[in-house]
Write a protein that holds these residues in place. Structure first.
Motif, PDB file in Angstrom:
ATOM      1  N   ASN A   1      27.218  70.185  21.986  1.00 60.62           N
ATOM      2  CA  ASN A   1      25.873  69.912  22.513  1.00 60.62           C
ATOM      3  C   ASN A   1      26.004  68.694  23.435  1.00 60.62           C
ATOM      4  O   ASN A   1      25.766  67.574  23.033  1.00 60.62           O
ATOM      5  CB  ASN A   1      24.943  69.650  21.336  1.00 60.62           C
ATOM      6  CG  ASN A   1      23.523  69.316  21.736  1.00 60.62           C
ATOM      7  OD1 ASN A   1      22.753  68.855  20.926  1.00 60.62           O
ATOM      8  ND2 ASN A   1      23.154  69.532  22.997  1.00 60.62           N
TER       9      ASN A   1
ATOM     10  N   LYS B   1      19.779  75.698  23.717  1.00 56.33           N
ATOM     11  CA  LYS B   1      19.561  76.294  22.402  1.00 56.33           C
ATOM     12  C   LYS B   1      18.107  76.135  21.996  1.00 56.33           C
ATOM     13  O   LYS B   1      17.412  77.101  21.707  1.00 56.33           O
ATOM     14  CB  LYS B   1      20.490  75.648  21.371  1.00 56.33           C
ATOM     15  CG  LYS B   1      20.485  76.344  20.020  1.00 56.33           C
ATOM     16  CD  LYS B   1      21.557  75.749  19.122  1.00 56.33           C
ATOM     17  CE  LYS B   1      21.583  76.457  17.768  1.00 56.33           C
ATOM     18  NZ  LYS B   1      22.620  75.871  16.875  1.00 56.33           N
ATOM     19  N   LYS B   2      17.636  74.899  21.975  1.00 61.06           N
ATOM     20  CA  LYS B   2      16.227  74.590  21.723  1.00 61.06           C
ATOM     21  C   LYS B   2      16.012  73.109  21.994  1.00 61.06           C
ATOM     22  O   LYS B   2      16.955  72.323  22.015  1.00 61.06           O
ATOM     23  CB  LYS B   2      15.815  74.931  20.291  1.00 61.06           C
ATOM     24  CG  LYS B   2      16.590  74.196  19.208  1.00 61.06           C
ATOM     25  CD  LYS B   2      16.100  74.600  17.831  1.00 61.06           C
ATOM     26  CE  LYS B   2      16.922  73.912  16.748  1.00 61.06           C
ATOM     27  NZ  LYS B   2      16.448  74.239  15.391  1.00 61.06           N
TER      28      LYS B   2
END
Length: 414
Positions: free
Chosen positions: A67, A112-113
């Motif tokens: 991430n 992803k969110k």
């Protein structure tokens, strides 16, 4: 890396002395980024790391997909005793700058969110990108290199080498020394307190350090009650010390984990109360009252299982309210149960510690550093970047963005 020795006179080199403009200790996210940026300015750069490979935390992050930043990065996503310190670096090297670098190397990625950006393929894409940038900039990267001693060349002129670093590769002289050693989290990946040792050698103030973005442990009694829920998760709202996060909670055999818990752990201190709303999208009191009117003969656990797993509903009703038909529950009992679901108060037994922590909270006091350059104010040519500094991001790519930004800031001035 071994412990740093006290400032001392420089000994004669046994081997030929390596001379570079910039020596960076630590080949993680911050170290590699700083090397690439400084090298691109025409500086001769060397990076050393005691590990057998570079970027280990990058490789394991995000479930192996890294991430690498967050589209919504702002200063309020970071904790520090000086909340303003991170603003300068973050404003000069933004998430969009790093995204541009990722795109330049044609690395596919996705959100992803909540603005969290991940590699489509694997985290090694980011490591390879950084190494490619270092190679193009002429920065040399060395692994399996132990640092033995750091000393100051006090008699050298302005353009001379300020530091001599004794390593397993030999003596290295440099004008600028950058400490990018990371924190104490995940020692199995090679994390050590070496950067803090260097800070102490130069008499810098250190803020207390603790594991952050880390699961909570629970008392034995509570674990026994919740043991059957190990592996279950639920979307919650969690608060502690006037800070609130909305994310998933995961029940584990040791306690509570999941993104919501990791986030709030950075704000928790031993003995603090944590409040969890298990049903944050509804007015639980009103919802239960309505269900009591609509389905008076339905059991409480049946009603609750509409909003969570049957097993979770069973455990919570057994704990907080007898699972009888709704029409047998008094208004007082129903209100009490609603309060438990929406305002579950617990005091964690502790945290799991550095073994599973994402990052280290605390570190080199930001008052010791220039927010523009990351250079130590009282020690010319010495820089601290990344996790070793008292700046800690929220979960979701923010700590990587601090690594990129602080590294880029230092690289302009080394």
């Amino acid at each position: 890396m071994s412990k740093v020795c006290t400032d001392a006179s420089v000994a004669n080199a046994v081997m030929d002395t390596i001379k570079v403009d910039v020596l960076i200790i630590g080949a993680g996210a911050a170290g590699l980024m700083c090397a690439a940026k400084a090298g691109a300015r025409g500086r001769s750069v060397m990076v050393v790391d005691h590990a057998n490979k570079v970027g280990k935390k990058i490789l394991m992050s995000g479930g192996g997909r890294c991430n690498f930043t967050n589209m919504y990065t702002e200063p309020n996503n970071f904790l520090s005793d000086n909340e303003h310190f991170c603003k300068s670096a973050l404003s000069r090297y933004t998430q969009w700058d790093f995204i541009e670098l990722v795109s330049k190397h044609e690395i596919p990625y996705h959100e992803k969110k909540l603005g969290q950006l991940f590699c489509d393929n694997k985290a090694s894409d980011i490591v390879h990108m950084l190494l490619k940038e270092c190679e193009e900039a002429g920065a040399q990267v060395e692994t399996r290199c132990t640092v033995h001693e750091i000393s100051v060349n006090k008699d050298m002129g302005e353009q001379g080498s300020r530091y001599r670093v004794s390593t397993s590769l030999g003596e290295i002289d440099c004008q600028s020394l950058v400490v990018a050693t990371g924190g104490l989290s995940i020692p199995t990946m090679g994390a050590t307190g070496f950067g803090y040792d260097i800070a102490q050698q130069f008499e810098l103030t250190l803020k207390p350090r603790t594991a952050a973005l880390v699961p909570f442990t629970l008392s034995k009694a509570m674990l026994e009650r919740l043991s059957v829920l190990s592996g279950s998760s639920i979307d919650i709202s969690v608060s502690c010390n006037n800070t609130v996060f909305r994310e998933n909670l995961l029940f584990t055999h040791r306690g509570l984990s999941g993104p919501a818990i990791l986030q709030i752990s950075s704000y928790w201190k031993p003995g603090d109360e944590v409040f969890i709303n298990l049903l944050p999208d509804i007015d639980v009191d009103q919802w239960l009252y309505q269900k009591q009117q609509e389905r008076p003969k339905a059991e409480l656990k049946t009603i609750v299982s509409e909003k969570m797993t049957k097993q979770m509903a069973q455990v919570l009703t057994d704990w907080w309210c007898p699972s009888v038909p709704m029409n047998q529950l008094s208004t007082k009992k129903l209100k009490s149960f609603a309060e438990q679901l929406s305002h579950w108060m617990l005091i964690p037994a502790g945290i799991e510690g550095y073994r599973t922590a994402e990052v280290t909270l605390g570190g080199v006091d930001t008052d010791e550093l220039s927010s523009k350059t990351m250079e130590v104010k009282k020690q010319k040519g010495l820089f601290f970047i990344g996790e070793v500094v008292d700046v800690t991001g929220h979960l979701g790519g923010f700590n990587f963005q601090w690594a990129w930004a602080s590294a880029a800031a230092a690289a302009e001035f080394v």
